[in-house]
Design a protein around this motif. Structure first.
Motif, PDB file in Angstrom:
ATOM      1  N   ARG A  96       0.862  -1.185   0.000  1.00 33.67           N
ATOM      2  CA  ARG A  96       0.000   0.000   0.000  1.00 33.67           C
ATOM      3  C   ARG A  96       0.894   1.229   0.000  1.00 33.67           C
ATOM      4  O   ARG A  96       1.804   1.332   0.833  1.00 33.67           O
ATOM      5  CB  ARG A  96      -0.948   0.029   1.204  1.00 33.67           C
ATOM      6  N   PRO A  97       0.647   2.206  -0.887  1.00 31.34           N
ATOM      7  CA  PRO A  97       1.605   3.299  -1.073  1.00 31.34           C
ATOM      8  C   PRO A  97       1.450   4.511  -0.162  1.00 31.34           C
ATOM      9  O   PRO A  97       2.398   5.272   0.005  1.00 31.34           O
ATOM     10  CB  PRO A  97       1.354   3.719  -2.532  1.00 31.34           C
ATOM     11  N   THR A  98       0.282   4.737   0.434  1.00 34.08           N
ATOM     12  CA  THR A  98       0.034   6.015   1.115  1.00 34.08           C
ATOM     13  C   THR A  98       0.500   6.007   2.566  1.00 34.08           C
ATOM     14  O   THR A  98       1.023   7.010   3.057  1.00 34.08           O
ATOM     15  CB  THR A  98      -1.466   6.379   1.035  1.00 34.08           C
ATOM     16  N   ALA A  99       0.313   4.909   3.279  1.00 38.12           N
ATOM     17  CA  ALA A  99       0.635   4.856   4.706  1.00 38.12           C
ATOM     18  C   ALA A  99       2.141   4.865   4.929  1.00 38.12           C
ATOM     19  O   ALA A  99       2.831   3.890   4.654  1.00 38.12           O
ATOM     20  CB  ALA A  99       0.019   3.606   5.337  1.00 38.12           C
ATOM     21  N   VAL A 100       2.669   5.971   5.446  1.00 41.05           N
ATOM     22  CA  VAL A 100       4.116   6.108   5.603  1.00 41.05           C
ATOM     23  C   VAL A 100       4.652   5.184   6.690  1.00 41.05           C
ATOM     24  O   VAL A 100       5.831   4.812   6.680  1.00 41.05           O
ATOM     25  CB  VAL A 100       4.499   7.580   5.898  1.00 41.05           C
ATOM     26  N   ASN A 101       3.814   4.772   7.650  1.00 41.25           N
ATOM     27  CA  ASN A 101       4.279   3.868   8.700  1.00 41.25           C
ATOM     28  C   ASN A 101       4.785   2.554   8.122  1.00 41.25           C
ATOM     29  O   ASN A 101       5.659   1.911   8.707  1.00 41.25           O
ATOM     30  CB  ASN A 101       3.147   3.580   9.686  1.00 41.25           C
ATOM     31  N   LEU A 102       4.253   2.144   6.994  1.00 37.23           N
ATOM     32  CA  LEU A 102       4.728   0.939   6.317  1.00 37.23           C
ATOM     33  C   LEU A 102       6.215   1.076   6.005  1.00 37.23           C
ATOM     34  O   LEU A 102       7.018   0.191   6.325  1.00 37.23           O
ATOM     35  CB  LEU A 102       3.929   0.716   5.033  1.00 37.23           C
ATOM     36  N   PHE A 103       6.588   2.187   5.409  1.00 32.43           N
ATOM     37  CA  PHE A 103       7.975   2.384   4.985  1.00 32.43           C
ATOM     38  C   PHE A 103       8.886   2.684   6.189  1.00 32.43           C
ATOM     39  O   PHE A 103      10.043   2.286   6.212  1.00 32.43           O
ATOM     40  CB  PHE A 103       8.032   3.502   3.950  1.00 32.43           C
ATOM     41  N   TRP A 104       8.321   3.359   7.197  1.00 24.87           N
ATOM     42  CA  TRP A 104       9.059   3.607   8.434  1.00 24.87           C
ATOM     43  C   TRP A 104       9.434   2.291   9.099  1.00 24.87           C
ATOM     44  O   TRP A 104      10.583   2.090   9.528  1.00 24.87           O
ATOM     45  CB  TRP A 104       8.201   4.461   9.369  1.00 24.87           C
ATOM     46  N   ALA A 105       8.471   1.370   9.182  1.00 26.23           N
ATOM     47  CA  ALA A 105       8.724   0.083   9.820  1.00 26.23           C
ATOM     48  C   ALA A 105       9.725  -0.744   9.018  1.00 26.23           C
ATOM     49  O   ALA A 105      10.621  -1.381   9.594  1.00 26.23           O
ATOM     50  CB  ALA A 105       7.413  -0.687   9.980  1.00 26.23           C
ATOM     51  N   LEU A 106       9.587  -0.739   7.701  1.00 28.61           N
ATOM     52  CA  LEU A 106      10.521  -1.492   6.866  1.00 28.61           C
ATOM     53  C   LEU A 106      11.935  -0.940   6.987  1.00 28.61           C
ATOM     54  O   LEU A 106      12.908  -1.709   7.041  1.00 28.61           O
ATOM     55  CB  LEU A 106      10.065  -1.463   5.409  1.00 28.61           C
ATOM     56  N   GLN A 107      12.072   0.372   7.050  1.00 24.04           N
ATOM     57  CA  GLN A 107      13.394   0.980   7.210  1.00 24.04           C
ATOM     58  C   GLN A 107      14.009   0.584   8.554  1.00 24.04           C
ATOM     59  O   GLN A 107      15.203   0.286   8.647  1.00 24.04           O
ATOM     60  CB  GLN A 107      13.286   2.502   7.098  1.00 24.04           C
ATOM     61  N   ARG A 108      13.187   0.587   9.581  1.00 23.45           N
ATOM     62  CA  ARG A 108      13.679   0.209  10.917  1.00 23.45           C
ATOM     63  C   ARG A 108      14.098  -1.254  10.938  1.00 23.45           C
ATOM     64  O   ARG A 108      15.146  -1.601  11.512  1.00 23.45           O
ATOM     65  CB  ARG A 108      12.578   0.472  11.947  1.00 23.45           C
ATOM     66  N   MET A 109      13.325  -2.121  10.315  1.00 20.93           N
ATOM     67  CA  MET A 109      13.674  -3.541  10.271  1.00 20.93           C
ATOM     68  C   MET A 109      14.918  -3.778   9.425  1.00 20.93           C
ATOM     69  O   MET A 109      15.756  -4.633   9.745  1.00 20.93           O
ATOM     70  CB  MET A 109      12.500  -4.344   9.738  1.00 20.93           C
ATOM     71  N   ARG A 110      15.057  -3.037   8.348  1.00 20.43           N
ATOM     72  CA  ARG A 110      16.253  -3.173   7.504  1.00 20.43           C
ATOM     73  C   ARG A 110      17.508  -2.774   8.288  1.00 20.43           C
ATOM     74  O   ARG A 110      18.563  -3.418   8.174  1.00 20.43           O
ATOM     75  CB  ARG A 110      16.119  -2.320   6.247  1.00 20.43           C
ATOM     76  N   LYS A 111      17.403  -1.718   9.074  1.00 15.96           N
ATOM     77  CA  LYS A 111      18.548  -1.269   9.868  1.00 15.96           C
ATOM     78  C   LYS A 111      18.988  -2.365  10.837  1.00 15.96           C
ATOM     79  O   LYS A 111      20.192  -2.612  11.020  1.00 15.96           O
ATOM     80  CB  LYS A 111      18.170  -0.004  10.633  1.00 15.96           C
ATOM     81  N   VAL A 112      18.037  -3.033  11.456  1.00 11.85           N
ATOM     82  CA  VAL A 112      18.362  -4.141  12.356  1.00 11.85           C
ATOM     83  C   VAL A 112      18.990  -5.289  11.579  1.00 11.85           C
ATOM     84  O   VAL A 112      19.993  -5.887  12.009  1.00 11.85           O
ATOM     85  CB  VAL A 112      17.095  -4.621  13.096  1.00 11.85           C
ATOM     86  N   TRP A 113      18.413  -5.606  10.429  1.00  6.76           N
ATOM     87  CA  TRP A 113      18.943  -6.689   9.601  1.00  6.76           C
ATOM     88  C   TRP A 113      20.402  -6.437   9.238  1.00  6.76           C
ATOM     89  O   TRP A 113      21.259  -7.323   9.373  1.00  6.76           O
ATOM     90  CB  TRP A 113      18.075  -6.836   8.344  1.00  6.76           C
ATOM     91  N   VAL A 114      20.705  -5.240   8.807  1.00  2.00           N
ATOM     92  CA  VAL A 114      22.076  -4.890   8.422  1.00  2.00           C
ATOM     93  C   VAL A 114      23.022  -5.023   9.619  1.00  2.00           C
ATOM     94  O   VAL A 114      24.162  -5.477   9.488  1.00  2.00           O
ATOM     95  CB  VAL A 114      22.120  -3.468   7.839  1.00  2.00           C
ATOM     96  N   SER A 115      22.527  -4.643  10.799  1.00  3.10           N
ATOM     97  CA  SER A 115      23.391  -4.654  11.990  1.00  3.10           C
ATOM     98  C   SER A 115      23.771  -6.063  12.440  1.00  3.10           C
ATOM     99  O   SER A 115      24.760  -6.240  13.150  1.00  3.10           O
ATOM    100  CB  SER A 115      22.701  -3.919  13.145  1.00  3.10           C
ATOM    101  N   VAL A 116      22.999  -7.072  12.038  1.00  2.79           N
ATOM    102  CA  VAL A 116      23.291  -8.457  12.452  1.00  2.79           C
ATOM    103  C   VAL A 116      23.545  -9.357  11.249  1.00  2.79           C
ATOM    104  O   VAL A 116      23.441 -10.589  11.343  1.00  2.79           O
ATOM    105  CB  VAL A 116      22.126  -9.020  13.305  1.00  2.79           C
TER     106      VAL A 116
END
Length: 363
Positions: A106-126
């Motif tokens: 879904r393109p409008t809800a920015v929380n979607l992209f906020w959550a994905l960015q946060r999860m990606r940051k964790v993924w990269v860190s481990v």
């Protein structure tokens, strides 16, 4: 009644199927990023904060799924014992595909992209850890995002409750309650907090065509908690305002631009214009994660166009004329000049603008 919109149960994500409420109450189970993305796209789960939490679990589920596949583990072991420099494992490739499918849901809800960015940051860190270790770390982060959302909603609710007088009759549009979040709610969270503080609040719920989130979901939530609620069709709001039957408007939002423009469910803009005409305060309840400083104004917010079938009728009951042209934008944008205040977990921004938003975000 404690509403758990999303929950982790028996090593899977379960989400209330909001498409069938209030006629039936059922949890659906999810095991992968693709299945969660379909749940978001098909409106099993909706509401910006809830979509963000679901997406976080979608990432964790994909990591768990991939970590159990023999080919993924062989690929990881091969790389660890001497693979070519820069070579990517099957686990990494699968994770990237998971992020991509979730981002497209879904393109409008920015929380979607906020959550994905946060999860990606964790993924990269481990990233150097084993797939099983990565999966568990991502799952822990998804759990924290869910718990954090509830804490934020309660703080936001307390800030908003202070704006409502005892006995206030408050109009809301769409559903920004527990069902749109991990729990408690944004706009409806304000109502819950006001009642918890001892205020007598009554709610007027717009029906919210075409998906009827107000009639099906907001009304259902308020009935469960014995908060007085009156359902009206979307085109009745102006009549009630003109007759002095609305004291305030509180809605949620799927994205707030840097200048304070607000994207919310289609029809919100009309309510805001009517509120301005009748000198009624128009508040928007939103966590800071819904404010997108990368979007300058509402004109830059992508507006999702959904299936025309949603406008033809509801479920299997179609009433539109055959062959008629149909539009179905799911959201509209309310200019900041019509917003009395943004209610956030850090406080209320009255007459929101670029400076006020940036100051609160930085605080």
């Amino acid at each position: 009644m404690k509403i758990e919109t999303l929950r982790w149960f028996n090593d899977r994500l379960e989400m209330i199927d909001q498409r069938i409420l209030p006629a039936a109450f059922e949890y659906l189970s999810y095991y992968s990023a693709a299945s969660v993305a379909e749940g978001i796209r098909s409106m099993v789960v909706r509401g910006a904060p809830a979509i963000g939490v679901a997406a976080a679990y979608g990432v964790a589920l994909e990591a768990l799924r991939l970590s159990e596949e023999p080919s993924t583990l062989r690929s990881f072991d091969k790389l660890r014992t001497g693979g070519a420099q820069g070579e990517r494992t099957e686990f990494d490739k699968g994770m990237e595909e998971g992020f991509t499918v979730l981002a497209a849901s879904r393109p409008t809800a920015v929380n979607l992209f906020w959550a994905l960015q946060r999860m990606r940051k964790v993924w990269v860190s481990v990233a150097t850890q084993t797939p099983q270790q990565v999966a568990q770390r991502l799952l822990a982060e998804a759990h924290e995002i869910l718990a954090e959302d509830i804490r934020i909603n309660k703080a936001m609710g307390a800030n908003g409750a202070a704006l409502l007088k005892d006995g206030a009759r408050v109009l809301t549009h769409c559903n920004a309650g527990a069902l749109a979040t991990a729990g408690w709610g944004t706009a409806l969270g304000v109502f819950r907090s006001a009642v918890e503080a001892g205020k007598k609040i009554s709610v007027i719920a717009d029906e919210t065509r075409p998906f009827l989130q107000g009639a099906r979901l907001t009304a259902w939530e308020m009935v469960q908690e014995n908060i007085p609620v009156t359902l009206i069709t979307d085109n009745m709001a102006g009549h009630l305002m003109a007759h002095g039957e609305v004291d305030a408007v509180v809605v949620g939002t799927d994205r707030v631009a840097a200048n304070g423009d607000v994207a919310n469910k289609i029809g919100t803009y009309m309510v805001a214009v009517l509120a301005k005409r009748h000198n009624i305060p128009f508040y928007v309840a939103c966590p800071l994660s819904t404010i997108d400083l990368n979007i300058a104004t509402g004109a830059d917010i992508p507006i999702e166009e959904r299936s025309v079938d949603e406008v033809k009728g509801f479920r299997d009951n179609h009433w539109a004329a055959q062959g008629v042209k149909i539009r179905n934008p799911a959201f509209d944008v309310t200019p900041a000049e019509l917003v009395t205040g943004l209610i956030t977990e850090k406080g209320v921004i009255l007459q929101p603008d670029v400076q006020g938003i940036r100051k609160l975000m930085a605080g």
